[in-house]
Design a protein around this motif. Structure first.
Motif, mmCIF file in Angstrom:
data_model
loop_
_atom_site.group_PDB
_atom_site.id
_atom_site.type_symbol
_atom_site.label_atom_id
_atom_site.label_comp_id
_atom_site.label_asym_id
_atom_site.label_seq_id
_atom_site.Cartn_x
_atom_site.Cartn_y
_atom_site.Cartn_z
ATOM 1 N N PRO A 95 0.834 -1.213 0.000
ATOM 2 C CA PRO A 95 0.000 0.000 0.000
ATOM 3 C C PRO A 95 0.867 1.261 0.000
ATOM 4 O O PRO A 95 1.978 1.253 0.548
ATOM 5 C CB PRO A 95 -0.781 -0.121 1.320
ATOM 6 C CG PRO A 95 -0.795 -1.572 1.628
ATOM 7 C CD PRO A 95 0.520 -2.107 1.126
ATOM 8 N N LYS A 96 0.363 2.321 -0.610
ATOM 9 C CA LYS A 96 1.130 3.567 -0.722
ATOM 10 C C LYS A 96 1.649 4.070 0.623
ATOM 11 O O LYS A 96 2.765 4.560 0.719
ATOM 12 C CB LYS A 96 0.295 4.667 -1.386
ATOM 13 C CG LYS A 96 0.448 4.702 -2.871
ATOM 14 C CD LYS A 96 -0.180 5.956 -3.460
ATOM 15 C CE LYS A 96 -0.011 5.937 -4.964
ATOM 16 N NZ LYS A 96 -0.644 7.058 -5.616
ATOM 17 N N VAL A 97 0.850 3.953 1.663
ATOM 18 C CA VAL A 97 1.271 4.461 2.965
ATOM 19 C C VAL A 97 2.472 3.663 3.495
ATOM 20 O O VAL A 97 3.327 4.220 4.186
ATOM 21 C CB VAL A 97 0.096 4.521 3.968
ATOM 22 C CG1 VAL A 97 -0.363 3.147 4.359
ATOM 23 C CG2 VAL A 97 0.439 5.369 5.173
ATOM 24 N N CYS A 98 2.586 2.398 3.135
ATOM 25 C CA CYS A 98 3.763 1.602 3.519
ATOM 26 C C CYS A 98 5.003 2.087 2.764
ATOM 27 O O CYS A 98 6.095 2.143 3.333
ATOM 28 C CB CYS A 98 3.523 0.124 3.235
ATOM 29 S SG CYS A 98 2.218 -0.616 4.244
ATOM 30 N N ILE A 99 4.814 2.440 1.505
ATOM 31 C CA ILE A 99 5.913 3.002 0.714
ATOM 32 C C ILE A 99 6.350 4.323 1.346
ATOM 33 O O ILE A 99 7.548 4.594 1.491
ATOM 34 C CB ILE A 99 5.475 3.211 -0.756
ATOM 35 C CG1 ILE A 99 5.169 1.859 -1.412
ATOM 36 C CG2 ILE A 99 6.533 3.988 -1.536
ATOM 37 C CD1 ILE A 99 4.419 1.943 -2.727
ATOM 38 N N GLU A 100 5.386 5.126 1.755
ATOM 39 C CA GLU A 100 5.692 6.407 2.403
ATOM 40 C C GLU A 100 6.442 6.190 3.716
ATOM 41 O O GLU A 100 7.371 6.931 4.029
ATOM 42 C CB GLU A 100 4.408 7.193 2.634
ATOM 43 C CG GLU A 100 3.778 7.658 1.349
ATOM 44 C CD GLU A 100 2.361 8.210 1.511
ATOM 45 O OE1 GLU A 100 1.801 8.114 2.630
ATOM 46 O OE2 GLU A 100 1.831 8.731 0.523
ATOM 47 N N TYR A 101 6.060 5.165 4.461
ATOM 48 C CA TYR A 101 6.771 4.844 5.711
ATOM 49 C C TYR A 101 8.245 4.534 5.418
ATOM 50 O O TYR A 101 9.145 5.053 6.084
ATOM 51 C CB TYR A 101 6.109 3.661 6.441
ATOM 52 C CG TYR A 101 7.099 2.834 7.197
ATOM 53 C CD1 TYR A 101 7.756 3.353 8.328
ATOM 54 C CD2 TYR A 101 7.449 1.556 6.780
ATOM 55 C CE1 TYR A 101 8.717 2.611 9.003
ATOM 56 C CE2 TYR A 101 8.395 0.817 7.451
ATOM 57 C CZ TYR A 101 9.034 1.347 8.554
ATOM 58 O OH TYR A 101 9.987 0.616 9.203
ATOM 59 N N VAL A 102 8.513 3.692 4.418
ATOM 60 C CA VAL A 102 9.901 3.345 4.083
ATOM 61 C C VAL A 102 10.651 4.594 3.628
ATOM 62 O O VAL A 102 11.808 4.817 4.016
ATOM 63 C CB VAL A 102 9.971 2.230 3.011
ATOM 64 C CG1 VAL A 102 11.408 1.998 2.547
ATOM 65 C CG2 VAL A 102 9.373 0.933 3.552
ATOM 66 N N MET A 103 9.994 5.435 2.851
ATOM 67 C CA MET A 103 10.632 6.670 2.383
ATOM 68 C C MET A 103 11.000 7.551 3.572
ATOM 69 O O MET A 103 12.118 8.079 3.643
ATOM 70 C CB MET A 103 9.707 7.411 1.421
ATOM 71 C CG MET A 103 10.352 8.628 0.778
ATOM 72 S SD MET A 103 11.808 8.218 -0.218
ATOM 73 C CE MET A 103 11.015 7.450 -1.627
ATOM 74 N N VAL A 104 10.086 7.732 4.504
ATOM 75 C CA VAL A 104 10.362 8.543 5.696
ATOM 76 C C VAL A 104 11.506 7.923 6.492
ATOM 77 O O VAL A 104 12.410 8.630 6.948
ATOM 78 C CB VAL A 104 9.097 8.715 6.567
ATOM 79 C CG1 VAL A 104 9.445 9.259 7.946
ATOM 80 C CG2 VAL A 104 8.104 9.637 5.866
ATOM 81 N N HIS A 105 11.498 6.613 6.629
ATOM 82 C CA HIS A 105 12.566 5.918 7.355
ATOM 83 C C HIS A 105 13.924 6.243 6.742
ATOM 84 O O HIS A 105 14.867 6.620 7.448
ATOM 85 C CB HIS A 105 12.314 4.403 7.337
ATOM 86 C CG HIS A 105 13.340 3.614 8.072
ATOM 87 N ND1 HIS A 105 13.177 3.221 9.374
ATOM 88 C CD2 HIS A 105 14.558 3.147 7.681
ATOM 89 C CE1 HIS A 105 14.251 2.547 9.766
ATOM 90 N NE2 HIS A 105 15.102 2.482 8.752
ATOM 91 N N GLU A 106 14.004 6.130 5.428
ATOM 92 C CA GLU A 106 15.290 6.392 4.762
ATOM 93 C C GLU A 106 15.651 7.877 4.828
ATOM 94 O O GLU A 106 16.824 8.227 5.006
ATOM 95 C CB GLU A 106 15.274 5.874 3.327
ATOM 96 C CG GLU A 106 15.045 4.368 3.196
ATOM 97 C CD GLU A 106 15.921 3.488 4.079
ATOM 98 O OE1 GLU A 106 17.041 3.904 4.454
ATOM 99 O OE2 GLU A 106 15.487 2.368 4.411
#
Length: 166
Positions: A119-130
């Motif tokens: 899901p897009k929000v999971c992609i956003e989580y990984v992006m924020v993490h990095e």
């Protein structure tokens, strides 16, 4: 970030994920290869229905979609870091066996193409993490505090990511 991915088959009737939704694979004979999503189906048009050919077509499609979606996520989430004066990092998208993403010391972010299935929000989580690694390099309490400040419910989305793509 660690990951485990279920092996998929590239035959009619197999399910494939895209942005957190499952699609039933349908392979249709056609002159030029393409992928379309329609009414819960991932339709692959191809001259050759050999599973290896279908796999290549789908993986190329995933890579194209990942480029668009990850670039948008980077642009959107970078705005949350304005107070840290981060320059937009270079981003690489590739297949990785053991990680969702990584960030080098010189600020290059690498994301796993497989993330496009989440899901897009999971992609956003990984992006924020990095992106948090551009402020704090390691996984200290300060790092997780920053991540929680910028993306408060990150643990929920990390769990969802791991469940979705396990």
């Amino acid at each position: 970030m660690e990951q485990i991915i279920k092996e998929r088959k590239y035959l009619n009737g197999e399910t494939h994920l895209y942005l957190g939704r499952q699609y039933l694979l349908q392979v249709i004979k056609a002159e030029s290869p393409s992928v379309k999503l329609y009414r819960g189906k991932m339709i692959v048009y191809t001259k050759d229905s050999d599973p290896k050919v279908v796999e290549k077509i789908i993986k190329n499609w995933y890579r194209q979609k990942a480029n668009q979606i990850f670039d948008q996520a980077l642009t959107d989430k970078l705005n949350l870091f304005t107070q840290y004066h981060i320059v937009k990092p270079d981003m690489v998208i590739k297949w990785m066996e053991k990680r969702w993403g990584s960030c080098t010391r010189n600020g290059k972010i690498t994301l796993n193409t497989e993330l496009v299935k989440a899901p897009k929000v999971c992609i956003e989580y990984v992006m924020v993490h990095e992106l948090c690694h551009l402020v704090i390099r390691n996984h200290t309490k300060d790092f997780y505090d920053l991540q929680a400040k910028i993306f408060p419910d990150w643990q929920k989305w990390k769990e969802k990511l791991e469940k979705t793509l396990a």
